[in-house]
Design a protein around this motif. Structure first.
Motif, PDB file in Angstrom:
ATOM      1  N   THR A  24       0.839  -1.204   0.000  1.00 41.77           N
ATOM      2  CA  THR A  24       0.000   0.000   0.000  1.00 41.77           C
ATOM      3  C   THR A  24       0.871   1.251   0.000  1.00 41.77           C
ATOM      4  OG1 THR A  24      -1.795  -1.133   1.129  1.00 41.77           O
ATOM      5  CG2 THR A  24      -1.774   1.272   1.280  1.00 41.77           C
TER       6      THR A  24
ATOM      7  N   SER B 158       2.359   1.773  -3.449  1.00 40.62           N
ATOM      8  CA  SER B 158       1.315   2.204  -4.388  1.00 40.62           C
ATOM      9  C   SER B 158       1.009   3.683  -4.223  1.00 40.62           C
ATOM     10  CB  SER B 158       0.041   1.396  -4.187  1.00 40.62           C
ATOM     11  OG  SER B 158       0.251   0.056  -4.542  1.00 40.62           O
ATOM     12  N   GLU B 159       0.947   4.127  -2.970  1.00 40.38           N
ATOM     13  CA  GLU B 159       0.664   5.550  -2.702  1.00 40.38           C
ATOM     14  C   GLU B 159       1.814   6.448  -3.147  1.00 40.38           C
ATOM     15  OE1 GLU B 159      -2.217   7.038  -1.651  1.00 40.38           O
ATOM     16  OE2 GLU B 159      -3.012   5.017  -2.008  1.00 40.38           O
TER      17      GLU B 159
END
Length: 56
Positions: free
Chosen positions: A49, A52-53
């Motif tokens: 995550t 991805s951010e």
């Protein structure tokens, strides 16, 4: 755990870097200037995550 610590290929070489090592279960992050100091550990989902951010 992959015993190989890695710096970003975008590291500017100014000493203000972090290093990462990971396997399928977790990622560890440390300050490249304090290699014997504390590390942060993230489970695989949290690390995915985070990456991805960053790309967004």
């Amino acid at each position: 755990m992959d015993s190989q610590w890695r710096k970003s290929t975008r590291s500017g070489g100014n000493g203000a870097c972090v290093e990462v090592r990971r396997d399928g279960q977790a990622a560890e992050v440390r300050d490249s200037k304090d290699q014997l100091g504390p590390t942060l550990r993230f489970d695989a989902a949290a690390w995915s995550t985070f990456l991805s951010e960053l790309k967004r």
